[in-house]
Motif scaffolding. Structure first.
Motif, PDB file in Angstrom:
ATOM      1  N   THR A 109     102.575  25.382  31.465  1.00  0.00           N
ATOM      2  CA  THR A 109     102.338  25.571  30.033  1.00  0.00           C
ATOM      3  C   THR A 109     101.384  26.753  29.905  1.00  0.00           C
TER       4      THR A 109
ATOM      5  N   ARG B 243      98.497  31.013  25.246  1.00  0.00           N
ATOM      6  CA  ARG B 243      99.073  31.848  24.203  1.00  0.00           C
ATOM      7  C   ARG B 243      98.002  32.798  23.676  1.00  0.00           C
TER       8      ARG B 243
ATOM      9  N   ASP C 114     111.301  18.723  28.097  1.00  0.00           N
ATOM     10  CA  ASP C 114     110.742  18.071  26.914  1.00  0.00           C
ATOM     11  C   ASP C 114     109.974  16.806  27.298  1.00  0.00           C
ATOM     12  N   GLY C 115     109.584  15.991  26.291  1.00  0.00           N
ATOM     13  CA  GLY C 115     108.791  14.787  26.541  1.00  0.00           C
ATOM     14  C   GLY C 115     109.513  13.729  27.325  1.00  0.00           C
TER      15      GLY C 115
ATOM     16  N   PRO D  35     107.900  27.430  21.786  1.00  0.00           N
ATOM     17  CA  PRO D  35     106.982  26.439  21.195  1.00  0.00           C
ATOM     18  C   PRO D  35     105.678  26.330  21.980  1.00  0.00           C
ATOM     19  N   ALA D  36     104.617  25.962  21.263  1.00  0.00           N
ATOM     20  CA  ALA D  36     103.287  25.937  21.880  1.00  0.00           C
ATOM     21  C   ALA D  36     103.174  24.906  22.993  1.00  0.00           C
ATOM     22  N   ASP D  37     103.862  23.764  22.875  1.00  0.00           N
ATOM     23  CA  ASP D  37     103.718  22.696  23.864  1.00  0.00           C
ATOM     24  C   ASP D  37     104.828  22.695  24.907  1.00  0.00           C
ATOM     25  N   ALA D  38     105.584  23.766  24.998  1.00  0.00           N
ATOM     26  CA  ALA D  38     106.713  23.804  25.935  1.00  0.00           C
ATOM     27  C   ALA D  38     106.224  23.868  27.375  1.00  0.00           C
ATOM     28  N   ARG D  39     106.830  23.003  28.223  1.00  0.00           N
ATOM     29  CA  ARG D  39     106.577  23.061  29.668  1.00  0.00           C
ATOM     30  C   ARG D  39     107.712  23.894  30.285  1.00  0.00           C
TER      31      ARG D  39
END
Length: 388
Positions: free
Chosen positions: A69, A72, A321-322, A347-351
């Motif tokens: 992750t 940014r 994703d989650g 997206p900010a939380d993308a792994r």
């Protein structure tokens, strides 16, 4: 007779044996055995396929991918285009009348100011005409002054005073016409600049409209290029830009003009960057790479190796994703730097998968493992070397 009886007896025996075999019904089992085995074979094949699918599912579920992750930050979008330098102003000077060159006070490479004489054609008759007009004007002015003095004392009629004024005005007009005709034999600098070309010599004859000199204004020097319609929306006048010349020099400038009319052949828009060039060291016509810095946008820096193609042929990255399922995100390429690609649209939380992304597809369930920072740096270094 005995021989006939033997053959007849043999035929009867064969007939009886054949009838007995037909009556037994054994002939019906010729194809039934294989038909009976088909369901068993199909069942075995189904079992085999089911086992293979299960193995594949187990393999996909247990596949390990390395994810990260990334932090940014704000990055200015870099738009790089090819272009060339050109003079801010360029004028090809020509004569308004024909004649023989009497004066040529400049040469190639000279710096001139606005109004400096570049060339003078032989104009003896016109010079004389100007001198005569000046003398006549002096005479008519004296006559007018005398008439006004007499008119003030009451010794001159008003009509005579008007005639003196009319004569003086006619002399002024005659001088203006003579000077204008003489000026047609002169060629002067229309702006400050450098004399780049003088294709004529002193004493040579030139025709009306003949080229006699080229003047360039190189401060500022203009770097001109073509920007694509996709990148046009990121630019505005006043933006900063860097211009890298073919000889390695780098200069900074400002976007001064963006065309609003696309080229019909390339669908690109002309962009001009003004670069200070007080010493004139940057010539016109030199190849240049223009780097335009657009408004900053939020992006991440990743190795080039993470970029892949989606199912629809879009350029993007794969992430987890989650629910540990593989997802695909199209990317927006902001810049390409030695440290890696600067990518937007993630997206900010993308792994993001940085290792193993080529072995999985969207929807697969994987086992994500955090990537080691040293490994990420190595991927970035390898991608940079590959790009070189």
């Amino acid at each position: 007779m005995s021989k006939f009886r033997f053959h007849k007896l043999a035929a009867i025996v064969v007939l009886i044996g054949f009838a007995a075999w037909v009556a037994s019904g054994e002939f019906s089992s010729v194809g039934s055995a294989s038909n009976a085995e088909q369901p068993k074979a199909a069942e075995k094949a189904g079992d085999s396929q089911g086992a293979g699918a299960g193995d594949a599912a187990a393999t996909a579920a247990s596949r390990i991918v390395k994810v990260v992750t990334p932090p940014r930050s704000e990055h200015a979008r870099a738009i790089r285009i090819s272009g060339l330098t050109e003079a801010d102003k360029r004028a090809v000077l020509a004569t308004r009348v024909g004649g023989v060159i009497a004066e040529l006070p400049v040469k190639q490479g000279d710096h001139v100011k606005t109004g400096d004489l570049i060339l003078m054609l032989d104009a003896e008759e016109k010079i004389s005409a100007v001198a005569n007009a000046k003398q006549l004007l002096t005479q008519r002015q004296s006559e007018l002054d005398a008439a006004e003095r007499l008119a003030k004392s009451g010794n001159l009629a008003k009509l005579q005073l008007d005639n003196a004024r009319s004569a003086q005005a006619a002399a002024v007009s005659l001088l203006d016409a003579a000077e204008a005709e003489l000026a047609r034999n002169e060629v002067k600098a229309p702006f400050d600049g450098i004399v780049d070309r003088v294709p004529v010599e002193l004493g040579s004859a030139v025709m009306q409209g003949g080229e006699v000199a080229t003047i360039l204004n190189l401060d500022p020097i203009v770097a001109r290029g073509e920007v694509s319609e996709r990148d046009l929306r990121y630019l505005k006048t006043g933006d900063k830009a860097k211009v890298r010349l073919v000889d390695g020099r780098v200069a900074e400038g400002t976007v001064r003009y963006i065309s609003r009319d696309a080229s019909s052949a390339t669908r690109t828009f002309r962009v001009e960057i003004a670069v200070p060039n007080a010493d004139g060291s940057i010539p016109a016509g030199m190849t240049a790479e223009i780097a335009l810095a657009a408004q900053p946008t939020e992006a991440v820096v990743l190795p080039r190796s993470v970029v892949t193609l989606g199912d629809k042929g879009d350029l993007g990255i794969r992430a987890v994703d989650g629910q540990n399922k593989v997802v695909f995100f199209p990317i927006d390429l902001v810049d390409d730097t030695p440290a890696g690609l600067v990518l937007g649209g993630i997206p900010a939380d993308a792994r993001i998968i940085v290792a193993g992304q080529a072995l999985v597809t969207e929807g697969d369930t994987v086992k994500p493992v955090a990537a080691d920072p040293d490994e990420i740096r190595k991927l970035a270094a390898d991608a940079h070397l590959g790009a070189l």
